[in-house]
Design an enzyme around this catalytic site. Structure first.
Site, PDB file in Angstrom:
ATOM      1  NE  ARG A  38       5.282  -2.561-128.284  1.00  0.00           N
ATOM      2  CZ  ARG A  38       5.660  -3.817-128.171  1.00  0.00           C
ATOM      3  NH1 ARG A  38       6.855  -4.187-128.512  1.00  0.00           N
ATOM      4  NH2 ARG A  38       4.837  -4.722-127.710  1.00  0.00           N
ATOM      5  CD  GLN A  64       3.852   1.395-120.604  1.00  0.00           C
ATOM      6  OE1 GLN A  64       3.724   2.452-119.999  1.00  0.00           O
ATOM      7  NE2 GLN A  64       4.822   0.539-120.355  1.00  0.00           N
ATOM      8  CG  ASP A  91       1.599  -2.292-126.775  1.00  0.00           C
ATOM      9  OD1 ASP A  91       1.242  -3.065-127.683  1.00  0.00           O
ATOM     10  OD2 ASP A  91       2.777  -2.175-126.416  1.00  0.00           O
ATOM     11  CB  SER A 150       1.804  -4.992-124.241  1.00  0.00           C
ATOM     12  OG  SER A 150       2.998  -4.438-124.697  1.00  0.00           O
ATOM     13  CE1 TYR A 204       8.192  -5.175-131.056  1.00  0.00           C
ATOM     14  CE2 TYR A 204       8.360  -2.944-131.930  1.00  0.00           C
ATOM     15  CZ  TYR A 204       7.595  -3.985-131.429  1.00  0.00           C
ATOM     16  OH  TYR A 204       6.249  -3.828-131.293  1.00  0.00           O
TER      17      TYR A 204
HETATM   18  N1  NAD Z   1       4.925   0.992-124.297  1.00  0.00           N
HETATM   19  C1  NAD Z   1       6.095   0.468-123.981  1.00  0.00           C
HETATM   20  O1  NAD Z   1       6.973   1.124-123.474  1.00  0.00           O
HETATM   21  C2  NAD Z   1       6.344  -0.964-124.333  1.00  0.00           C
HETATM   22  C3  NAD Z   1       5.257  -1.801-124.547  1.00  0.00           C
HETATM   23  C4  NAD Z   1       5.490  -3.139-124.878  1.00  0.00           C
HETATM   24  C5  NAD Z   1       6.791  -3.610-125.007  1.00  0.00           C
HETATM   25  N2  NAD Z   1       7.824  -2.779-124.783  1.00  0.00           N
HETATM   26  C6  NAD Z   1       9.195  -3.289-124.933  1.00  0.00           C
HETATM   27  O2  NAD Z   1       9.404  -3.659-126.284  1.00  0.00           O
HETATM   28  C7  NAD Z   1      10.343  -4.720-126.328  1.00  0.00           C
HETATM   29  C8  NAD Z   1       9.827  -5.866-127.190  1.00  0.00           C
HETATM   30  O3  NAD Z   1       8.790  -6.541-126.514  1.00  0.00           O
HETATM   31  P1  NAD Z   1       7.879  -7.623-127.229  1.00  0.00           P
HETATM   32  O4  NAD Z   1       7.196  -8.416-126.205  1.00  0.00           O
HETATM   33  O5  NAD Z   1       7.029  -6.983-128.242  1.00  0.00           O
HETATM   34  O6  NAD Z   1       8.949  -8.496-127.951  1.00  0.00           O
HETATM   35  P2  NAD Z   1       8.798  -9.464-129.190  1.00  0.00           P
HETATM   36  O7  NAD Z   1       7.566 -10.294-129.053  1.00  0.00           O
HETATM   37  O8  NAD Z   1       8.953  -8.666-130.419  1.00  0.00           O
HETATM   38  O9  NAD Z   1      10.090 -10.361-129.008  1.00  0.00           O
HETATM   39  C9  NAD Z   1      10.230 -11.227-127.878  1.00  0.00           C
HETATM   40  C10 NAD Z   1      11.625 -11.222-127.304  1.00  0.00           C
HETATM   41  O10 NAD Z   1      12.460 -12.094-128.072  1.00  0.00           O
HETATM   42  C11 NAD Z   1      13.766 -11.604-128.030  1.00  0.00           C
HETATM   43  N3  NAD Z   1      14.580 -12.196-129.106  1.00  0.00           N
HETATM   44  C12 NAD Z   1      14.506 -11.986-130.448  1.00  0.00           C
HETATM   45  N4  NAD Z   1      15.421 -12.748-131.094  1.00  0.00           N
HETATM   46  C13 NAD Z   1      16.085 -13.449-130.144  1.00  0.00           C
HETATM   47  C14 NAD Z   1      17.156 -14.394-130.173  1.00  0.00           C
HETATM   48  N5  NAD Z   1      17.745 -14.769-131.316  1.00  0.00           N
HETATM   49  N6  NAD Z   1      17.581 -14.896-129.020  1.00  0.00           N
HETATM   50  C15 NAD Z   1      16.999 -14.519-127.852  1.00  0.00           C
HETATM   51  N7  NAD Z   1      16.009 -13.653-127.743  1.00  0.00           N
HETATM   52  C16 NAD Z   1      15.560 -13.096-128.882  1.00  0.00           C
HETATM   53  C17 NAD Z   1      13.559 -10.122-128.144  1.00  0.00           C
HETATM   54  O11 NAD Z   1      14.700  -9.417-127.661  1.00  0.00           O
HETATM   55  C18 NAD Z   1      12.320  -9.881-127.278  1.00  0.00           C
HETATM   56  O12 NAD Z   1      12.663  -9.581-125.939  1.00  0.00           O
HETATM   57  C19 NAD Z   1      10.597  -5.078-124.890  1.00  0.00           C
HETATM   58  O13 NAD Z   1      11.739  -4.368-124.475  1.00  0.00           O
HETATM   59  C20 NAD Z   1       9.413  -4.556-124.164  1.00  0.00           C
HETATM   60  O14 NAD Z   1       9.651  -4.326-122.804  1.00  0.00           O
HETATM   61  C21 NAD Z   1       7.628  -1.461-124.465  1.00  0.00           C
END
Ligand code: NAD
Length: 389
Positions: A128, A133, A136, A139, A235
């Site tokens: 990430r 990006q 990904d 995403s 994560y």
């Molecule tokens: N290249 C990048 O910089 C990049 C790309 C994609 C995502 N991200 C970041 O990575 C992170 C994860 O994204 P994702 O979409 O893969 O997440 P994910 O699909 O792994 O999880 C979804 C969401 O569920 C939340 N969650 C987990 N358990 C929970 C609980 N018990 N109660 C409430 N919420 C809970 C997590 O905090 C997360 O925000 C985010 O911060 C996202 O912005 C960064």
């Protein structure tokens, strides 16, 4: 080098790994494309569009695997847990395989790919980082799922989403709660807002509060704090059962006020936390809708049944999996762009060159030379570390 795109064979899958628009980008880098005839048809990309861009067609799957140096798939053995095994005899030593491999699912599927001798890359393991990006795929698919979840909910809800002031009276807006504000959750918030709903969202990572608010959602704050809510990769980290219990107690009141709940809380490689209990569902108004985007990993709602749409206590609970496949045109377009960027990062002068100093290559490479070589995956399955030769 020849890049091969077989037709997707997971039952009901409609996406394709490459779309015609990216073929010229690959050719410019010295890569040719061979596509199994009809592979893009379900996603809205006829064969003629591929050949017009310079791809060649193969009559069947066997020919694609036999000729290609690099196989691009959406759901490979592992994430395709129904029919993916059929591809194993088609893979050959040194052939590159790139796709969703579900590397933290079942160790046997990863071992199978290693035993076939393939050099495999899992798009799920993309770091990430800003540089990664554009590659990904998680995403991209999260974006599609978040959007589609809201559309499904709106279609099922016996109410309108927007507030309307009409000659026949005023319609109050639908209340939508999004639980888990990762990529999918944030897209669900944006989509529900565009349809006119009043949206709130909850996530255990306090860092997302501002993102929720910037999309016009209200961030639900609970009087509990998660320990080390976020790992270095951004994560969510798994919490202990007492945390989840307290979380459920506090969330019950919020859930009861909603017309729609969209759950998208996932912990990579783990069973999804239960955020909506049976009791919470009972307290919701009849006609309410829950869309559980975590259905494949056990579900965030206790009553979710994977791949089914059920009605419990008058509440519709949608546990459809593989939602991205329901928007195959754009899901394929985004995925193809991700794969192309990923591949071109590894191609020098028309040849693949794996630079293990590149974090993107190192993180995503799963198997090579008959072994599972990814340290994160070895550790996840408690396999002994590989000794450097
Ligand atoms: N290249 C990048 O910089 C990049 C790309 C994609 C995502 N991200 C970041 O990575 C992170 C994860 O994204 P994702 O979409 O893969 O997440 P994910 O699909 O792994 O999880 C979804 C969401 O569920 C939340 N969650 C987990 N358990 C929970 C609980 N018990 N109660 C409430 N919420 C809970 C997590 O905090 C997360 O925000 C985010 O911060 C996202 O912005 C960064």
């Amino acid at each position: 080098m020849l890049v091969g795109v077989p037709r997707e064979i997971f039952p009901g899958e409609r996406r394709v790994a490459l779309v015609p628009a990216v073929v010229p980008n690959l050719k410019k880098a010295g890569l040719e494309v061979i596509l199994e005839a009809g592979a893009g048809a379900e996603a809205g990309y006829p064969d003629a569009e591929y050949t017009a861009k310079g791809a060649t067609l193969a009559a069947d799957r066997t020919e694609v695997f036999a000729k290609a140096d690099i196989i691009l798939q959406v759901l490979s053995h592992g994430s395709n847990d129904r029919t993916g095994k059929g591809d194993l005899p088609l893979l050959r030593k040194g052939q590159v395989l790139i796709g969703f491999l579900r590397p933290m699912g079942d160790v046997h599927t990863v071992q199978d790919i290693a035993a076939a001798g393939a050099t495999s890359f899992s798009v799920e393991l993309m770091p990430r980082t800003t540089r990664a990006q554009s590659m990904d795929a998680l995403s991209s698919m999260g974006t599609i799922c978040g959007y589609k979840a809201v559309v499904l909910a709106a279609d099922t809800l016996p109410r309108l989403f927007p507030m309307l002031t009409t000659a026949a009276g005023t319609i109050t807006p639908a209340r939508v709660l999004v639980m888990g504000a990762g990529v999918a959750g944030l897209q669900a918030i944006a989509t529900a807002r565009r349809l006119g709903a009043v949206v709130s969202a909850y996530d255990l990572r306090p860092a997302v509060k501002e993102q929720v608010q910037s999309l016009g959602g209200r961030f639900v704050e609970l009087d509990i704090e998660a320990k080390d809510a976020q790992d270095a990769g951004g994560y969510a980290k798994a919490q202990d059962e007492s945390f989840y219990q307290r979380q459920r107690d506090l969330l019950g009141k919020v859930v009861a006020q909603q017309d729609v709940v969209i759950t998208a809380a996932v912990i990579p490689g783990k069973k999804s936390p239960v955020l909506v209990t049976k009791e919470m569902v009972e307290a919701m108004a009849p006609g309410s809708v829950i869309v559980d985007l975590a259905a494949e990993r056990g579900g965030n709602c206790e009553l979710t049944r994977m791949e089914e749409k059920i009605v419990e206590h008058g509440v519709s609970i949608i546990g459809t999996i593989n939602l991205a496949s329901a928007v195959p045109y754009h899901a394929s377009q985004m995925y193809a762009k991700n794969l192309t960027n990923f591949l071109l990062n590894m191609v020098k002068d028309g040849q693949l060159s794996l630079n293990m100093d590149d974090e993107i290559v190192r993180s995503t490479l799963v198997t090579q030379g008959g072994e599972i070589v990814n340290p994160r995956i070895r550790e996840f399955f408690s396999l002994p570390a590989l000794v450097a030769q």
